[in-house]
Scaffold this active site. Structure first.
Site, short mmCIF file in Angstrom:
data_model
loop_
_atom_site.label_atom_id
_atom_site.label_comp_id
_atom_site.label_asym_id
_atom_site.label_seq_id
_atom_site.Cartn_x
_atom_site.Cartn_y
_atom_site.Cartn_z
CG ASP A 149 12.38 11.85 -4.47
OD1 ASP A 149 12.21 12.24 -3.55
OD2 ASP A 149 11.82 11.53 -5.53
CD GLU A 205 -7.65 -17.50 -2.61
OE1 GLU A 205 -6.90 -17.37 -4.14
OE2 GLU A 205 -8.50 -17.61 -3.34
#
Ligand code: DGJ
Length: 726
Positions: A532, A612
């Site tokens: 928030d 990877e």
């Protein structure tokens, strides 16, 4: 000056670049809301609905005029007590215990600059970037003064509100409900957009018709919550990303809240946001002051994209603060999904060494480095390094990590305690617990009573012992449960404990930031349970979700993007199959999804294949190159992933010369139709070059006809196109 008072009409007008808000003091002294919409001049009191309505009473001041009713007229700050039966923003009990008041205009002040709120987070601005209007309302009978504070930030089309209450009488007043804001619409037919969810699946988007009755989102958990984000949008029923009117409210507060939209008997709509009024009752002794936390308002007449741009710019420039505000954040590797509680100093060093070879700049030692913490049942509250487990001191570990040219960060959860801890044994009365009842456990932990100054000070002093000694660059501030037991030994008024708790959290954050201004604090609450604008005032980034699965993250990040910019959204690449839902996704898709955020890794690099490692190394280098654009650019949602087989978003530089287009295929079918993405925000009449292929595209065609995506077999393919204006 963006605030205008017209003495002749008693109208207050707030202007931003593209919006206008207006209210008026009526002949009886009530403050009526007139307008919030596209920028305009004039006085909109012609919108006031005067009509004789059955069962809608008339205040004494109106005499025999049965067309004047506060049950029907739009109000600026509706209160219970003068015949408005819709949802009030304010309910008080006066000295005699009676419900109600009658707030009347007394005076106002207009000043340049933006007001601030002591002890609470609030939007801030330079003197020349904002203006403040304070309207003072009073209830003569009880002596309650309510000052409505308005902050106007013209350049980002933002208007903020907060309310400061003072008891000017000589008897106690109790605030039983004290919302921050209320917005009345006399006409229109609207949808309500909310962001609901659960742990590991936060901020899913829901859009429903604002039909008769009340649609409410709320938290009574003491935290803003995973379940409902404290943000609400009201929109025209046909509003889209690019058209239609929409209004937002975003709470600058991290505790319990309520937001609602009510459509009444006359099809009028009321939208409200503020402190949760359940479990709330705030006594004000004579002379006492109480502040209802701030709400950020914005309006767009051109759909959700512009609304989000306003909110993003407000959060980035006027909520986030400090050293890290405008800095690109370090690429981090976090130990949690790589090792959970099972690590020592060598593990962290190994992670650091290996990840540094891939381009990471910061290693974070997550939960488990302190007290007797080897699982989630013990140790919280004892912020002393477990040297036996680590095999060295924290300082030594930090220094060894720094020698690898990596920064060092650690995890803390300051608001919590395990019963199996030294802190709890020494101070069992420091937890929130109701006398005579056993407190509710969650993740085997209890909540410290942060409404108490001595408790917050004690935690601060423990943390200072660590941070004074160890060169820490980053803190992950976690909070892994909701409050259930509300009782503080420190007060006789339990109805304000949750509010004071939040103020305690803010105070600790403020003390840490002023003592260690260079430490980057990332907020976290089991992922995004306290995502928030209140937390963002202290922590310029927040871990978006414990769910690191790239596909789920597309939906979570889509919802989050309505109110919050990418620069605050913590997003990492994790291993496959994903630890939360077991899904397999291509590495490239995980990386591109994490690029829509602060970026980092949540895996053990030593378990990666050589192929990877090469992909990660290259993509991390690319991420670093693009990071300033990702942080500062305008963000566009190109599709709605709830209904589209592709989730696509775009980032456009402020001067529109550079564009990133990201797309992830979320559906796979035989003989798939081609997905064509219509781009947004490009400079019309220009040619844009796609940097990887060197191919030129006309901007108008990219916006009108779109860019077709390749049709490839296989699941969850993803694409990144980087365009530059030729
Ligand atoms: C919840 C957080 O969201 C995780 O990332 C991790 O830090 C754990 N807590 C540690 O307990």
């Amino acid at each position: 000056m963006s605030v205008v008072y017209d003495r002749k009409t008693s109208a207050f007008t707030l202007h931003t670049e593209r919006t206008t808000w207006q209210m008026q003091v009526d002949p009886y002294g009530f403050l009526l809301h007139l307008y919030y919409g596209s920028r305009t001049d004039g006085v909109m009191d012609y919108l006031l609905p005067f009509a004789d309505r059955g069962f809608s009473g008339n205040p004494d001041e109106a005499g025999a005029d049965r067309t004047y009713s506060l049950d029907v007229l739009p109000q600026e700050y509706p209160f219970w007590g003068q015949g408005d039966y819709r949802s009030p923003a304010l309910i008080i009990r006066d000295g005699a215990g009676t419900f109600g008041c009658s707030l009347k205009y007394k005076h106002h002040t207009i000043q340049s600059g933006k007001y601030s709120l002591p002890g609470l987070p609030a939007v801030y601005a330079d003197e020349n970037e904002a203006d403040t209007l304070i309207i003072t309302l009073e209830d003569d009978a009880s002596g309650l003064k309510a000052e409505l504070l308005y902050g106007v930030l013209p350049s980002c089309d933002i208007i903020t509100r907060a309310v400061r209450f003072t008891n000017q009488g000589n008897r106690r007043i109790v605030l039983e409900r004290a919302f921050t804001t209320s917005l009345d619409f006399t006409g229109g037919d609207y949808d309500v957009v909310t962001f609901y969810g659960r742990h590991a699946m936060e901020r899913s988007t829901q859009r429903v018709h604002a039909c008769h009755g009340i649609r409410e989102i709320s938290s009574r958990r003491g935290m803003s919550s995973h379940q409902y984000n404290p943000m609400l949008i009201l929109a025209d029923r046909d509003a889209s990303e690019d058209s239609g009117r929409c209004w937002s409210m975003q709470f600058v507060y991290s505790g319990s809240f309520k937001g609602l939209v009510e459509t009444d008997q006359f099809n009028q709509t009321r939208m409200q946001m503020g402190l949760m009024d359940d479990l709330f009752s705030c006594p004000l002794a004579p002379g006492e002051v109480f502040i209802a936390p701030e709400v950020i308002h914005s309006f767009s007449s051109t759909g959700f994209s512009s609304l989000s741009h306003n909110l993003h710019s407000c959060i980035r420039k006027h909520v986030c603060r400090g050293y890290w505000k405008d800095r690109v954040r370090p690429v981090l590797i976090n130990s949690w999904e790589a090792a959970y509680f099972d690590f020592n100093a060598d593990t962290i060093l190994r992670l650091a060494r290996s990840a540094s070879g891939l381009g990471a700049e910061l290693v974070v030692m997550d939960d488990g480095w302190f007290g007797t913490r080897n699982n989630d049942c013990e140790g919280l509250g004892d912020w002393q390094t477990n040297e036996k487990k680590l095999g060295c001191s924290l300082k030594e570990l930090a220094e060894r990590i720094n020698k690898l040219n990596m920064r060092f960060g650690i995890w803390i959860e300051p608001e919590m305690v395990n019963e199996r801890s030294r802190l709890f044994k020494e101070h069992p009365d420091w937890v929130l617990a109701v006398p005579g009842r056993k407190p509710v456990r969650s993740r085997q932990q209890l909540v410290l009573d942060f409404s108490r100054k001595d408790v917050v000070d004690a935690v601060f002093s423990q943390l200072c012992t660590v941070f004074d000694d160890v060169p820490v660059d980053y803190i992950k501030w976690d909070c892994n449960r909701s409050v259930a037991d509300i009782f503080s030994h420190d007060t006789a008024d339990q109805g304000k404990v949750l509010y004071d708790y939040m103020l305690g959290v803010y105070r600790l954050l403020e003390m840490l930031l002023s003592r260690y201004p260079h430490i980057l604090i990332e907020g976290c609450s089991g992922g995004g349970g306290r995502f928030d604008a209140g937390m963002l005032y202290y922590t310029p980034q927040i871990w978006c979700s414990d769910n690191t699965d790239a596909i789920d993250r597309l939906y979570i990040q889509y919802g989050t993007s309505f109110g919050y910019p990418l620069s605050v959204t913590g997003s990492h690449v994790s291993a496959c199959p994903n630890g939360q839902n077991g899904r397999n996704t291509p590495l490239k898709t995980r990386i591109l999804t994490a690029m829509a955020g602060t970026f980092g890794y949540e895996l053990d690099p030593d378990k990666l294949s050589e192929e990877e490692r090469i992909i990660i190394k290259n993509q991390t280098a690319l991420q670093k190159e693009l990071a300033p654009l990702i942080r500062d650019g305008f963000y566009y949602r190109l599709t709605d992933p709830m209904v589209s087989p592709v989730c696509a978003w775009e980032i456009v530089s402020e001067d529109r010369s550079e564009v990133l287009l990201f797309a992830v295929m979320t559906e796979l079918h035989g003989n798939m139709p081609v997905s064509c993405l219509r781009m947004k925000g490009l400079q019309p009449g220009c040619m844009y070059r796609e940097m990887q292929t060197g191919k030129l595209f006309p901007s108008d065609a990219l916006m009108d006809a779109g860019l077709p995506l390749p049709c490839e077999p296989g699941e969850y393919h993803s694409y990144l196109f980087h365009f530059k204006c030729n």
